[in-house]
Every structure is written in C-alpha cells, then in structure tokens.
Scaffold this active site. Structure first.
Site, mmCIF file in Angstrom:
data_model
loop_
_atom_site.group_PDB
_atom_site.id
_atom_site.type_symbol
_atom_site.label_atom_id
_atom_site.label_comp_id
_atom_site.label_asym_id
_atom_site.label_seq_id
_atom_site.Cartn_x
_atom_site.Cartn_y
_atom_site.Cartn_z
ATOM 1 N N ASP A 144 43.703 51.745 54.660
ATOM 2 C CA ASP A 144 43.154 50.465 54.177
ATOM 3 C C ASP A 144 43.726 49.370 55.067
ATOM 4 O O ASP A 144 44.658 49.613 55.840
ATOM 5 C CB ASP A 144 43.579 50.255 52.694
ATOM 6 C CG ASP A 144 42.674 49.288 51.938
ATOM 7 O OD1 ASP A 144 42.644 48.094 52.302
ATOM 8 O OD2 ASP A 144 41.996 49.709 50.994
ATOM 9 N N ILE A 145 43.193 48.152 54.916
ATOM 10 C CA ILE A 145 43.822 47.008 55.587
ATOM 11 C C ILE A 145 44.916 46.400 54.692
ATOM 12 O O ILE A 145 45.700 45.592 55.149
ATOM 13 C CB ILE A 145 42.789 45.901 55.961
ATOM 14 C CG1 ILE A 145 41.918 45.543 54.753
ATOM 15 C CG2 ILE A 145 41.935 46.343 57.141
ATOM 16 C CD1 ILE A 145 41.036 44.327 54.987
ATOM 17 N N TYR A 149 25.223 42.892 49.825
ATOM 18 C CA TYR A 149 25.873 44.141 49.400
ATOM 19 C C TYR A 149 24.811 45.228 49.171
ATOM 20 O O TYR A 149 24.926 46.346 49.677
ATOM 21 C CB TYR A 149 26.656 43.871 48.122
ATOM 22 C CG TYR A 149 27.319 45.063 47.492
ATOM 23 C CD1 TYR A 149 28.374 45.718 48.120
ATOM 24 C CD2 TYR A 149 26.929 45.513 46.227
ATOM 25 C CE1 TYR A 149 29.008 46.798 47.514
ATOM 26 C CE2 TYR A 149 27.567 46.578 45.617
ATOM 27 C CZ TYR A 149 28.601 47.222 46.260
ATOM 28 O OH TYR A 149 29.235 48.288 45.652
HETATM 29 N N1 LIG Z 1 33.922 49.601 41.463
HETATM 30 C C1 LIG Z 1 32.628 49.586 41.172
HETATM 31 O O1 LIG Z 1 32.230 49.184 40.079
HETATM 32 C C2 LIG Z 1 31.628 50.104 42.176
HETATM 33 C C3 LIG Z 1 30.278 50.178 41.792
HETATM 34 C C4 LIG Z 1 29.341 50.631 42.696
HETATM 35 C C5 LIG Z 1 29.747 51.069 43.956
HETATM 36 N N2 LIG Z 1 31.069 51.003 44.318
HETATM 37 C C6 LIG Z 1 31.429 51.460 45.658
HETATM 38 O O2 LIG Z 1 32.552 52.326 45.615
HETATM 39 C C7 LIG Z 1 33.338 52.166 46.802
HETATM 40 C C8 LIG Z 1 34.770 51.818 46.414
HETATM 41 O O3 LIG Z 1 34.740 50.632 45.655
HETATM 42 P P1 LIG Z 1 36.007 50.013 44.901
HETATM 43 O O4 LIG Z 1 35.555 49.564 43.584
HETATM 44 O O5 LIG Z 1 37.168 50.922 44.983
HETATM 45 O O6 LIG Z 1 36.209 48.711 45.788
HETATM 46 P P2 LIG Z 1 37.514 47.789 45.977
HETATM 47 O O7 LIG Z 1 37.061 46.438 46.375
HETATM 48 O O8 LIG Z 1 38.425 47.930 44.819
HETATM 49 O O9 LIG Z 1 38.194 48.518 47.227
HETATM 50 C C9 LIG Z 1 37.664 48.430 48.525
HETATM 51 C C10 LIG Z 1 38.824 48.521 49.499
HETATM 52 O O10 LIG Z 1 38.302 48.328 50.817
HETATM 53 C C11 LIG Z 1 39.317 47.657 51.553
HETATM 54 N N3 LIG Z 1 38.737 47.028 52.742
HETATM 55 C C12 LIG Z 1 38.063 45.859 52.836
HETATM 56 N N4 LIG Z 1 37.767 45.607 54.117
HETATM 57 C C13 LIG Z 1 38.239 46.639 54.857
HETATM 58 C C14 LIG Z 1 38.231 46.973 56.223
HETATM 59 N N5 LIG Z 1 37.689 46.155 57.134
HETATM 60 N N6 LIG Z 1 38.793 48.136 56.612
HETATM 61 C C15 LIG Z 1 39.395 48.955 55.711
HETATM 62 N N7 LIG Z 1 39.449 48.703 54.390
HETATM 63 C C16 LIG Z 1 38.874 47.562 53.973
HETATM 64 C C17 LIG Z 1 39.904 46.641 50.585
HETATM 65 O O11 LIG Z 1 41.186 46.223 51.013
HETATM 66 C C18 LIG Z 1 39.899 47.432 49.289
HETATM 67 O O12 LIG Z 1 41.162 48.032 49.049
HETATM 68 C C19 LIG Z 1 32.649 51.066 47.618
HETATM 69 O O13 LIG Z 1 31.766 51.664 48.533
HETATM 70 C C20 LIG Z 1 31.853 50.322 46.574
HETATM 71 O O14 LIG Z 1 30.755 49.669 47.128
HETATM 72 C C21 LIG Z 1 32.009 50.524 43.445
#
Ligand SMILES: NC(=O)c1ccc[n+]([C@@H]2O[C@H](COP(=O)([O-])OP(=O)(O)OC[C@H]3O[C@@H](n4cnc5c(N)ncnc54)[C@H](O)[C@@H]3O)[C@@H](O)[C@H]2O)c1
Length: 318
Positions: free
Chosen positions: A32-33, A140
């Site tokens: 992660d970042i 998104y």
């Molecule tokens: N949580 C939900 O309700 C939900 C619903 C539908 C889909 N999703 C999908 O599930 C997946 C995970 O979602 P989540 O809820 O854990 O999201 P989140 O926002 O909690 O986590 C995403 C992570 O990506 C990291 N990130 C951002 N930019 C980055 C970069 N340039 N390089 C590396 N890391 C980076 C962030 O630091 C964060 O820790 C995603 O694809 C999201 O679209 C989530």
C-alpha cells in the site's frame, strides 16, 4: 499457487481478507502507499507500493515470485468525485499496470474487485442482472466498468486468469470504510453505540445493496479459488442484503431503543440514486456456488456485538 500480492492492503477489505488468506496457507505480500494496520504484519510481509508505478510493481512481482494478485488499491466513489484525476490515475493506470505486469511476468491469477457502482441510472434498479446496461455517471463507476472490460480482454487476448466481483456496500466492525457512498451503513453503528443518534447523509428510503464483511471475505476467497473451467463469466454480481437507512435504524432500535436518526442528504444522495436497489446474483450461485449467509437481523447483531466489544460499551438485548 502460494505467493499472493495484495495491493491496497491497508484498506477496509484487505485488512480482513489478508488474515483469512494467510490462515488458508497462502504466503501474502501486502502492499500500500499507507502503513499497514499492526495486526496485518502477523499475517503478511509488507512492502510499500504505489500501483501507478509499473516498474516498482514489476520488481515486487519478481522479488517475491508472485503467482497471484488481489488488486484492492483503489480510490472509492465519494473520494473519486472529490478528486476525479486521482481516481483516474489510481483506478485506471493502476489497473493497467497490474494486468500488464501480470501478463508479462506470468502471474497466474488476478482478482480485481468491481462494484455496484459500475451500474448507472439507466440500469434496471431492482434485481439488477449480471449482464445488463452499464453506463455509470461517476469516475469510480467508469473505472470499474473499465476494470471488468480490460480484465476480460486480457483473458481473451492473453489467456490471463482474471476474475472480478461486484461488491455492494461492505459493512465491517473492524475497519472504517474508505470514502464510499454506502459508508452510512457502518457509521450508523458507531454513532448508535457512542452517541445514540446519527445524522444520515442519504434519505430515509434510499434502498441500497449491502454485504457483511464475513460474506465479502467468503465470496472473495471462493471466487479466487473457483476452478477456472467452471467460469463462463469473469465478472459476477454478489448480493447480500438490501435495506434503507430507515429499515436499519428500526432494527438497531430493537437493541438500543433510545437511538434517534435524522437525515441531511448531501452530494452522495445523487450517487446512491444512480445505483441498483437490489442485485441478482444467480450467475455467481450457478458458476461458483456463492451464497450469502447474513440477514439484516444477523448483520445488526454481528455489528453491535463486535463494535460493543471494540468500543467497550454495553448494549442491552431486546
Ligand atoms: N468497501 C466497499 O464497500 C466496497 C464496495 C465495492 C467495491 N469495493 C472495492 O473493493 C476494493 C477494496 O476496497 P476497500 O473498501 O478496502 O477500499 P479502501 O479505501 O479501504 O482501501 C483502498 C486502499 O488503497 C490504497 N491506495 C490508494 N491509492 C493507492 C496507490 N496509488 N497505490 C497503492 N495503494 C493505494 C489506500 O491507501 C487504501 O489503503 C476496491 O477495489 C474497491 O473499489 C469496495
């Protein structure tokens, strides 16, 4: 397949997926970042990675002999509308990097989640089918349609084993959500326990599809491990429970009678209105045996129990 790279590993879903994958015997490289949650270090080796940096990604894939990638790095819906260029860069360029490096470095399998945000205002809203109109109006959602289509293109063109599932709003007691339009369904529990009142950012009758985190983790692992020859599709609807803020508040009141909810809809109402109210996941059931285990009642009991322990507060039973 043993060595798995998880991107976006400090986020809401990864922080519960990684322990579950590790317990199944995978060797997890988390990336992660942002710094990882402390507990995650028990279950994985952490390395810092910005997914927009293709060569840094390639280095990690080579160094750790990565055989599978779960690509969770993403900018979610509400944050994406605040900063569309960031969302384009991370969600679109990041995905291109993951697929390209996976193909070039012979990674066997990629799972990159999609979302109900991949649907749009012209999609049928009730029991939205797996294969239907996809014309989202958020950056998104657009990045998620691109994820599905580019992933499926890599299957056809290069034989890459790509898989994706369209999560609804994910509800977890362990980690806070990362800036999505369904965040109200998590915030409400914290506020109900701590303050006995909550101001919701969508209207009381906004029906949205949701899923409890244990269901989300099961669906993800089940699809990741499904035999490839059984998959006709590569992208799957997965349904949990659909409910409105009003329905959720009523269920919470059975446990916390003094709980009060009021409503102050903001820009997220428009995003919510463009999404399905319920989704049909027959295809996931047929192709890899998906089944949700949580009712609304189960979800509320699970969240109040887990959060009460976490927040060290007491909640009376009905
Ligand atoms: N949580 C939900 O309700 C939900 C619903 C539908 C889909 N999703 C999908 O599930 C997946 C995970 O979602 P989540 O809820 O854990 O999201 P989140 O926002 O909690 O986590 C995403 C992570 O990506 C990291 N990130 C951002 N930019 C980055 C970069 N340039 N390089 C590396 N890391 C980076 C962030 O630091 C964060 O820790 C995603 O694809 C999201 O679209 C989530």
């Amino acid at each position: 397949m043993k060595n798995i790279l998880v991107t976006g590993s400090s986020g809401q879903i990864s922080s519960e997926l990684i322990p579950a994958l590790s317990k199944r015997g995978y060797n997890i490289i988390s990336s992660d970042i942002r710094d990882p949650p402390k507990e995650e270090l028990e279950y994985s080796t952490f390395t810092r990675l910005d997914v927009t940096d293709r060569e840094a990604l390639r280095q990690i894939v080579r160094e750790y002999q990565i055989e599978g990638i779960i690509h969770n790095a993403s900018i979610l819906s509400a944050k994406g509308e605040e900063n569309p260029y960031l969302a384009m860069n991370v969600n679109i360029r990041g995905l291109e990097n993951v697929l390209t490096v996976a193909h070039e470095e012979n990674v066997q399998r990629i799972l990159s989640p999609s979302s109900i945000a991949a649907f749009g205002p012209s999609t049928p809203k009730i029991d939205t089918p797996n294969d239907t109109i996809m014309r989202p109006t958020t950056i998104y959602g657009i990045s998620k349609v691109y994820t599905e289509l580019l992933g499926e293109y890599f299957v056809l063109k290069f034989g890459l084993d790509f898989r994706s599932l369209r999560y609804p709003g994910i509800i977890s007691a362990k980690t806070l959500p990362g800036g999505g339009t369904t965040d109200w369904a998590v915030e409400i529990f914290y506020k109900a326990i701590e303050e006995k009142k909550y101001t919701c950012f969508v209207k009381p009758d906004t029906m949205m599809p949701m899923m409890a985190m244990p269901d989300c983790i099961n669906a993800t692992i089940q699809l990741f491990e499904a035999p490839e020859d059984k998959l006709i599709h590569r992208t799957f609807n997965v349904a949990g429970i659909s409910f409105t803020p009003q329905m959720l508040a009523e269920e919470i009141k059975k446990h916390i009678p003094e709980f009060i909810i009021d409503y102050k809809p903001d820009y997220r109402q428009q995003i919510a209105d463009s999404w399905p109210k319920s989704i049909d996941d027959t295809v996931a059931k047929e192709e890899w045996g998906w089944e949700s285990k949580f009712s609304l009642e189960d979800l509320v009991i699970y969240m109040l129990d887990e959060l009460s322990k976490k927040l060290k507060s007491t909640v009376s039973s009905p």
